[in-house]
Design an enzyme around this catalytic site. Structure first.
Site, mmCIF file in Angstrom:
data_model
loop_
_atom_site.group_PDB
_atom_site.id
_atom_site.type_symbol
_atom_site.label_atom_id
_atom_site.label_comp_id
_atom_site.label_asym_id
_atom_site.label_seq_id
_atom_site.Cartn_x
_atom_site.Cartn_y
_atom_site.Cartn_z
ATOM 1 N N CYS A 90 0.854 -1.183 0.000
ATOM 2 C CA CYS A 90 0.000 0.000 0.000
ATOM 3 C C CYS A 90 0.890 1.232 0.000
ATOM 4 O O CYS A 90 1.957 1.196 0.600
ATOM 5 C CB CYS A 90 -0.893 -0.004 1.238
ATOM 6 S SG CYS A 90 -2.194 -1.238 1.132
ATOM 7 N N PRO A 91 0.486 2.274 -0.684
ATOM 8 C CA PRO A 91 -0.822 2.518 -1.287
ATOM 9 C C PRO A 91 -0.911 2.138 -2.760
ATOM 10 O O PRO A 91 -1.814 2.589 -3.453
ATOM 11 C CB PRO A 91 -0.996 4.024 -1.098
ATOM 12 C CG PRO A 91 0.389 4.564 -1.300
ATOM 13 C CD PRO A 91 1.303 3.509 -0.683
#
Length: 75
Positions: free
Chosen positions: A13-14
């Protein structure tokens, strides 16, 4: 109706959210985006972003140990 598959498994992530945003920006309103990912944060971030952006979550499921798939319809 066309469907776009986005496989972000193995990416932190992201990345899954950023790639989802890029993909959906290129789609027309009838398109479906299927995102496969294994980042636990994205289980909250992608649905929140979709709702905030007005897109519909039409399917959301855990597909394996720490793996998920979410299907969005662009609005």
């Amino acid at each position: 109706m066309s469907e776009i598959q986005l496989d972000t498994r193995g990416k932190l992530c992201p990345y899954p959210l950023i790639q989802a945003q890029k993909a959906i920006d290129l789609m027309i309103n009838v398109d479906i985006l299927v995102i496969k990912y294994d980042c636990a944060q994205a289980t909250e971030n992608i649905p929140k972003w979709a709702a905030k952006s007005g897109h519909e979550v039409i399917d959301f499921q855990q597909t394996g140990n720490a793996q998920w798939q979410i299907t969005l319809k662009k609005r």
